[in-house]
Scaffold this active site. Sequence first.
Site, short mmCIF file in Angstrom:
data_model
loop_
_atom_site.label_atom_id
_atom_site.label_comp_id
_atom_site.label_asym_id
_atom_site.label_seq_id
_atom_site.Cartn_x
_atom_site.Cartn_y
_atom_site.Cartn_z
N GLU A 21 -1.12 8.82 -11.35
CA GLU A 21 -0.72 7.53 -11.91
C GLU A 21 -0.69 7.56 -13.43
OE1 GLU A 21 -3.90 6.21 -8.48
OE2 GLU A 21 -3.81 5.01 -10.31
N ARG A 33 0.85 -1.20 0.00
CA ARG A 33 0.00 0.00 0.00
C ARG A 33 0.88 1.24 0.00
NH1 ARG A 33 -4.46 0.69 -1.95
NH2 ARG A 33 -5.49 -0.97 -0.74
N GLN A 35 -8.08 -7.33 -8.81
CA GLN A 35 -8.08 -5.92 -9.21
C GLN A 35 -6.64 -5.50 -9.49
OE1 GLN A 35 -10.28 -2.65 -8.64
NE2 GLN A 35 -9.04 -1.60 -7.07
N HIS A 51 1.18 2.97 -10.51
CA HIS A 51 0.25 3.50 -9.51
C HIS A 51 0.99 4.32 -8.45
CE1 HIS A 51 -3.11 3.57 -6.73
NE2 HIS A 51 -3.85 2.84 -7.52
N ARG A 104 1.49 -6.76 -9.53
CA ARG A 104 1.83 -6.14 -8.24
C ARG A 104 1.81 -7.15 -7.10
NH1 ARG A 104 -3.25 -2.63 -5.87
NH2 ARG A 104 -4.87 -4.21 -6.21
N ASP A 140 -11.35 9.98 -7.73
CA ASP A 140 -10.93 8.76 -8.42
C ASP A 140 -11.27 8.97 -9.89
OD1 ASP A 140 -11.47 5.19 -7.77
OD2 ASP A 140 -10.15 6.27 -9.14
O1 TA6 Z 1 -5.99 4.02 -9.15
C1 TA6 Z 1 -7.11 4.35 -8.39
C2 TA6 Z 1 -7.83 3.07 -7.99
O2 TA6 Z 1 -8.17 2.33 -9.11
C3 TA6 Z 1 -9.03 3.38 -7.11
O3 TA6 Z 1 -10.22 3.03 -7.74
C4 TA6 Z 1 -8.77 2.58 -5.84
O4 TA6 Z 1 -9.39 1.38 -5.87
C5 TA6 Z 1 -7.26 2.45 -5.86
O5 TA6 Z 1 -6.93 2.27 -7.20
C6 TA6 Z 1 -6.66 1.42 -4.96
O6 TA6 Z 1 -6.93 0.14 -5.39
P1 TA6 Z 1 -6.45 -1.10 -4.49
O7 TA6 Z 1 -6.83 -2.32 -5.26
O8 TA6 Z 1 -4.95 -0.96 -4.33
O9 TA6 Z 1 -7.14 -0.97 -3.16
#
Ligand code: TA6
Length: 275
Positions: free
Chosen positions: A250, A51, A69, A146, A74, A191
């Site tokens: 990003e 994080r 996601q 990111h 990563r 966002d």
């Molecule tokens: O880059 C922004 C984003 O896509 C937000 O929608 C938020 O979800 C963030 O990334 C963090 O995502 P994560 O999967 O690391 O919690």
Amino acid sequence: MSADRVVLERGKDTSLTVHLFGATVISWKCNGSEILFLSKKSLFDNKKAIRGGIPVCFPQFGPWDLGPQHGFARISTWTLEQAPKTLSSGDVTAVFTLTDNDETRKMWNHGFKVTYTLTLKETEFVSDFVVKNTGEDSFSFTALLHTYLGVSDVTKATVSGLKGLQYIDKVKEGKVFTEQRELVTIPENYDRVYMNTQGGHIVHDTATGKTIIIKKTNLPDTVVWNPWEEKAKAMSDFGDDEYPKMLCVEAGHVSSPVTLDPGASFVAGQVIVAK
Ligand code: TA6
């Protein structure tokens, strides 16, 4: 320093620390000051993405039907292909790679090699990101760096280079708007996927006077994100009071996918300058 961290040391209290889990840059110290944000609650359990710092999103930015996601890069362990090397200029460079394996093919059955070259200069940090299709069939992907920037107070930060551009607002059900402001400020949960931001950005911290310049190659989109209070509380690996201290700007290729034929490569990059 633990075996899963690689340090590019340039002297004068200028260094870059990269974790092999995700090839995530977790610290960039420039003449003694830390440029990136890293959550005190980041787990470092080699399971959940780190994080903070600069997680690499590939082969998918955002939610994914085939896997986690932001893709698997990563949360994969990368290889240190070339250890930190000091060039005649005094700059230090290192190369990290990720290739397809049984785990990645279960989600995304393609042959690929990602080569991530990081170069630390006196006040600049260069990332070269190359994806090669090493398989027999074409594939499509999206990718993003990111970047979590550290700021003294997000409400006192400004971002340039967005005026007149369209953005997908993920806080407003993905509706598309056009940015009217020369300097974008962040007063709440943001966002947004700004499209066609070739010109790069200046991120200015009006409280400290610090300035970060972001230049990009072949990464036509920019995501601007701050979770703010409620979403910060909902994240177990993020402190409830940490959101004022970070701003994600990003660089990515996310609003449209990249398609690569067998043998072809996608070449992209980012240069961040600390002023
Ligand atoms: O880059 C922004 C984003 O896509 C937000 O929608 C938020 O979800 C963030 O990334 C963090 O995502 P994560 O999967 O690391 O919690």
